[in-house]
Write a protein that holds these residues in place. Structure first.
Motif, PDB file in Angstrom:
ATOM      1  N   LEU A  12       0.866  -1.168   0.000  1.00 14.43           N
ATOM      2  CA  LEU A  12       0.000   0.000   0.000  1.00 14.43           C
ATOM      3  C   LEU A  12       0.906   1.221   0.000  1.00 14.43           C
ATOM      4  CD1 LEU A  12      -2.602  -1.194   2.653  1.00 14.43           C
ATOM      5  CD2 LEU A  12      -2.726  -1.392   0.168  1.00 14.43           C
ATOM      6  N   GLU A  13       0.925   1.931  -1.132  1.00 17.79           N
ATOM      7  CA  GLU A  13       1.834   3.052  -1.303  1.00 17.79           C
ATOM      8  C   GLU A  13       1.056   4.355  -1.402  1.00 17.79           C
ATOM      9  OE1 GLU A  13       3.568   1.569  -4.953  1.00 17.79           O
ATOM     10  OE2 GLU A  13       5.311   0.840  -3.849  1.00 17.79           O
ATOM     11  N   GLY A  14       1.496   5.359  -0.659  1.00 17.76           N
ATOM     12  CA  GLY A  14       0.874   6.668  -0.723  1.00 17.76           C
ATOM     13  C   GLY A  14       1.496   7.503  -1.821  1.00 17.76           C
ATOM     14  N   LYS A  15       0.649   7.970  -2.744  1.00 18.32           N
ATOM     15  CA  LYS A  15       1.109   8.827  -3.838  1.00 18.32           C
ATOM     16  C   LYS A  15       0.024   9.847  -4.148  1.00 18.32           C
ATOM     17  CE  LYS A  15       4.000   5.401  -6.091  1.00 18.32           C
ATOM     18  NZ  LYS A  15       4.158   4.504  -7.211  1.00 18.32           N
ATOM     19  N   ASP A  16       0.429  11.105  -4.229  1.00 17.54           N
ATOM     20  CA  ASP A  16      -0.490  12.182  -4.607  1.00 17.54           C
ATOM     21  C   ASP A  16      -1.739  12.216  -3.728  1.00 17.54           C
ATOM     22  OD1 ASP A  16       1.262  12.726  -6.755  1.00 17.54           O
ATOM     23  OD2 ASP A  16       0.231  11.248  -8.011  1.00 17.54           O
ATOM     24  N   GLY A  17      -1.579  11.955  -2.447  1.00 11.18           N
ATOM     25  CA  GLY A  17      -2.702  12.003  -1.526  1.00 11.18           C
ATOM     26  C   GLY A  17      -3.610  10.791  -1.545  1.00 11.18           C
ATOM     27  N   ASN A  18      -3.309   9.805  -2.385  1.00 19.76           N
ATOM     28  CA  ASN A  18      -4.104   8.582  -2.462  1.00 19.76           C
ATOM     29  C   ASN A  18      -3.243   7.376  -2.116  1.00 19.76           C
ATOM     30  OD1 ASN A  18      -6.562   9.770  -3.478  1.00 19.76           O
ATOM     31  ND2 ASN A  18      -5.507  10.039  -5.426  1.00 19.76           N
ATOM     32  N   VAL A  19      -3.884   6.287  -1.795  1.00 22.97           N
ATOM     33  CA  VAL A  19      -3.179   5.044  -1.514  1.00 22.97           C
ATOM     34  C   VAL A  19      -3.443   4.083  -2.660  1.00 22.97           C
ATOM     35  CG1 VAL A  19      -2.995   3.082   0.055  1.00 22.97           C
ATOM     36  CG2 VAL A  19      -3.302   5.369   0.975  1.00 22.97           C
ATOM     37  N   HIS A  20      -2.362   3.534  -3.203  1.00 20.91           N
ATOM     38  CA  HIS A  20      -2.453   2.605  -4.322  1.00 20.91           C
ATOM     39  C   HIS A  20      -1.976   1.231  -3.869  1.00 20.91           C
ATOM     40  CE1 HIS A  20      -3.092   5.990  -7.045  1.00 20.91           C
ATOM     41  NE2 HIS A  20      -2.185   6.613  -6.321  1.00 20.91           N
ATOM     42  N   GLN A  21      -2.712   0.198  -4.277  1.00 21.14           N
ATOM     43  CA  GLN A  21      -2.326  -1.172  -3.972  1.00 21.14           C
ATOM     44  C   GLN A  21      -1.498  -1.736  -5.111  1.00 21.14           C
ATOM     45  OE1 GLN A  21      -6.303  -2.862  -2.911  1.00 21.14           O
ATOM     46  NE2 GLN A  21      -5.108  -3.705  -1.220  1.00 21.14           N
ATOM     47  N   SER A 146     -11.391   4.470   0.878  1.00 24.59           N
ATOM     48  CA  SER A 146     -11.397   5.526   1.893  1.00 24.59           C
ATOM     49  C   SER A 146     -10.733   5.056   3.180  1.00 24.59           C
ATOM     50  CB  SER A 146     -12.827   5.986   2.174  1.00 24.59           C
ATOM     51  OG  SER A 146     -13.606   4.907   2.668  1.00 24.59           O
ATOM     52  N   ALA A 147     -10.926   3.787   3.531  1.00 30.97           N
ATOM     53  CA  ALA A 147     -10.311   3.244   4.744  1.00 30.97           C
ATOM     54  C   ALA A 147      -8.799   3.169   4.582  1.00 30.97           C
ATOM     55  CB  ALA A 147     -10.877   1.865   5.055  1.00 30.97           C
ATOM     56  N   LEU A 148      -8.335   2.755   3.405  1.00 33.43           N
ATOM     57  CA  LEU A 148      -6.891   2.665   3.172  1.00 33.43           C
ATOM     58  C   LEU A 148      -6.243   4.037   3.298  1.00 33.43           C
ATOM     59  CD1 LEU A 148      -6.677   0.170   0.175  1.00 33.43           C
ATOM     60  CD2 LEU A 148      -6.243  -0.274   2.596  1.00 33.43           C
ATOM     61  N   GLY A 149      -6.886   5.046   2.758  1.00 34.20           N
ATOM     62  CA  GLY A 149      -6.349   6.404   2.865  1.00 34.20           C
ATOM     63  C   GLY A 149      -6.269   6.852   4.314  1.00 34.20           C
ATOM     64  N   SER A 150      -7.298   6.569   5.080  1.00 34.66           N
ATOM     65  CA  SER A 150      -7.310   6.939   6.500  1.00 34.66           C
ATOM     66  C   SER A 150      -6.221   6.206   7.271  1.00 34.66           C
ATOM     67  CB  SER A 150      -8.667   6.617   7.130  1.00 34.66           C
ATOM     68  OG  SER A 150      -9.666   7.404   6.565  1.00 34.66           O
ATOM     69  N   ILE A 151      -6.069   4.923   6.991  1.00 36.54           N
ATOM     70  CA  ILE A 151      -5.040   4.124   7.669  1.00 36.54           C
ATOM     71  C   ILE A 151      -3.664   4.696   7.360  1.00 36.54           C
ATOM     72  CG2 ILE A 151      -3.918   1.864   7.729  1.00 36.54           C
ATOM     73  CD1 ILE A 151      -6.738   0.689   6.986  1.00 36.54           C
ATOM     74  N   TYR A 152      -3.409   4.943   6.085  1.00 33.52           N
ATOM     75  CA  TYR A 152      -2.097   5.439   5.656  1.00 33.52           C
ATOM     76  C   TYR A 152      -1.789   6.783   6.315  1.00 33.52           C
ATOM     77  CZ  TYR A 152       1.921   6.067   2.598  1.00 33.52           C
ATOM     78  OH  TYR A 152       3.191   6.222   2.115  1.00 33.52           O
ATOM     79  N   ARG A 153      -2.756   7.718   6.270  1.00 28.90           N
ATOM     80  CA  ARG A 153      -2.539   9.042   6.852  1.00 28.90           C
ATOM     81  C   ARG A 153      -2.329   8.975   8.357  1.00 28.90           C
ATOM     82  NH1 ARG A 153      -5.993  10.040   2.849  1.00 28.90           N
ATOM     83  NH2 ARG A 153      -7.879   9.898   4.094  1.00 28.90           N
ATOM     84  N   SER A 154      -3.098   8.140   9.049  1.00 27.89           N
ATOM     85  CA  SER A 154      -2.939   8.069  10.505  1.00 27.89           C
ATOM     86  C   SER A 154      -1.585   7.482  10.890  1.00 27.89           C
ATOM     87  CB  SER A 154      -4.092   7.295  11.152  1.00 27.89           C
ATOM     88  OG  SER A 154      -4.026   5.932  10.839  1.00 27.89           O
ATOM     89  N   ILE A 155      -1.094   6.529  10.107  1.00 28.42           N
ATOM     90  CA  ILE A 155       0.236   5.963  10.374  1.00 28.42           C
ATOM     91  C   ILE A 155       1.309   7.014  10.110  1.00 28.42           C
ATOM     92  CG2 ILE A 155       1.950   4.285   9.545  1.00 28.42           C
ATOM     93  CD1 ILE A 155      -0.420   2.313   9.237  1.00 28.42           C
ATOM     94  N   GLN A 156       1.163   7.758   9.032  1.00 28.46           N
ATOM     95  CA  GLN A 156       2.114   8.827   8.718  1.00 28.46           C
ATOM     96  C   GLN A 156       2.134   9.873   9.823  1.00 28.46           C
ATOM     97  OE1 GLN A 156       1.021  10.403   4.850  1.00 28.46           O
ATOM     98  NE2 GLN A 156       3.082  10.020   4.094  1.00 28.46           N
ATOM     99  N   GLN A 157       0.963  10.301  10.263  1.00 28.84           N
ATOM    100  CA  GLN A 157       0.859  11.362  11.250  1.00 28.84           C
ATOM    101  C   GLN A 157       1.286  10.927  12.647  1.00 28.84           C
ATOM    102  OE1 GLN A 157      -3.216  12.540  10.758  1.00 28.84           O
ATOM    103  NE2 GLN A 157      -2.813  13.633   8.853  1.00 28.84           N
ATOM    104  N   SER A 158       1.256   9.628  12.927  1.00 29.33           N
ATOM    105  CA  SER A 158       1.623   9.152  14.263  1.00 29.33           C
ATOM    106  C   SER A 158       3.089   9.403  14.565  1.00 29.33           C
ATOM    107  CB  SER A 158       1.324   7.652  14.397  1.00 29.33           C
ATOM    108  OG  SER A 158       2.312   6.875  13.706  1.00 29.33           O
ATOM    109  N   GLY A 159       3.916   9.459  13.512  1.00 25.88           N
ATOM    110  CA  GLY A 159       5.350   9.653  13.722  1.00 25.88           C
ATOM    111  C   GLY A 159       6.077   8.423  14.231  1.00 25.88           C
ATOM    112  N   LEU A 160       5.348   7.329  14.423  1.00 25.70           N
ATOM    113  CA  LEU A 160       5.957   6.110  14.937  1.00 25.70           C
ATOM    114  C   LEU A 160       6.654   5.290  13.853  1.00 25.70           C
ATOM    115  CD1 LEU A 160       3.044   4.909  17.262  1.00 25.70           C
ATOM    116  CD2 LEU A 160       5.175   6.043  17.944  1.00 25.70           C
ATOM    117  N   TYR A 161       6.258   5.517  12.612  1.00 22.79           N
ATOM    118  CA  TYR A 161       6.770   4.706  11.508  1.00 22.79           C
ATOM    119  C   TYR A 161       7.286   5.611  10.403  1.00 22.79           C
ATOM    120  CZ  TYR A 161       4.105   1.189  13.994  1.00 22.79           C
ATOM    121  OH  TYR A 161       3.607   0.363  14.952  1.00 22.79           O
TER     122      TYR A 161
END
Length: 164
Positions: A12-21, A146-161
């Motif tokens: 699951l890769e984040g590109k241009d604000g979207n998550v692509h599988q 929509s769920a994948l985008g939320s998951i990706y953004r929350s992981i990015q914003q957590s700063g843990l990963y």
């Protein structure tokens, strides 16, 4: 400790604000639930050596990869996991074995909640809601976009990963 057959894995890769599988074809694989306090899993996937450079780069940079895995059967719901590359082993026949340490990024209950929220936002109610919910749950082969985008953004914003 429980061991399961790995049916499929996708990056699951984040590109241009979207998550692509991006599906990674696997030759063989397994996933182990360590059933420990850290709730760690291990994923071993045998893949083409074409992926060696990608996994080596992620390992060297100590980055993390968000993946969607399906275990045992194609009919099972996917599990989104945040992973780090532990080892890469060259095998015969132009294959490599990649060992990933993983933690669940989203639980099945969260996916169910996302499906329900989507249906309510689309105006379904009462019997129509129940019927559409049953249909979607039976046919759910992947997380809603929509769920994948939320998951990706929350992981990015957590700063843990450090997502690659």
């Amino acid at each position: 400790m429980k061991t399961f057959k790995l049916y499929s894995i996708s990056l699951l890769e984040g590109k241009d604000g979207n998550v692509h599988q991006k599906m990674v074809p696997i030759e063989d694989g397994l996933i182990i639930n360590m059933e420990n306090q850290k709730q760690m899993w291990y994923i071993e996937a045998v893949v083409s050596e074409d992926y060696a450079e990608f996994f080596q780069r992620v390992k060297e940079k100590e980055e993390h990869i968000l993946v969607d895995v399906v275990i045992t059967s194609k009919d099972n719901h996917p599990a989104a996991m945040i992973t780090s590359v532990q080892s890469i082993t060259s095998l015969s026949n132009s294959k490599i074995s990649v060992l990933l340490e993983a933690k669940l990024a989203v639980k099945k209950d969260d996916v169910i909640e996302d499906v329900l929220k989507d249906l309510v936002s689309r105006g379904f109610s009462e019997e129509a809601l129940l019927e559409e919910f049953k249909t979607r749950m039976e046919n759910l082969k992947a997380h809603p976009q929509s769920a994948l985008g939320s998951i990706y953004r929350s992981i990015q914003q957590s700063g843990l990963y450090k997502l690659q």
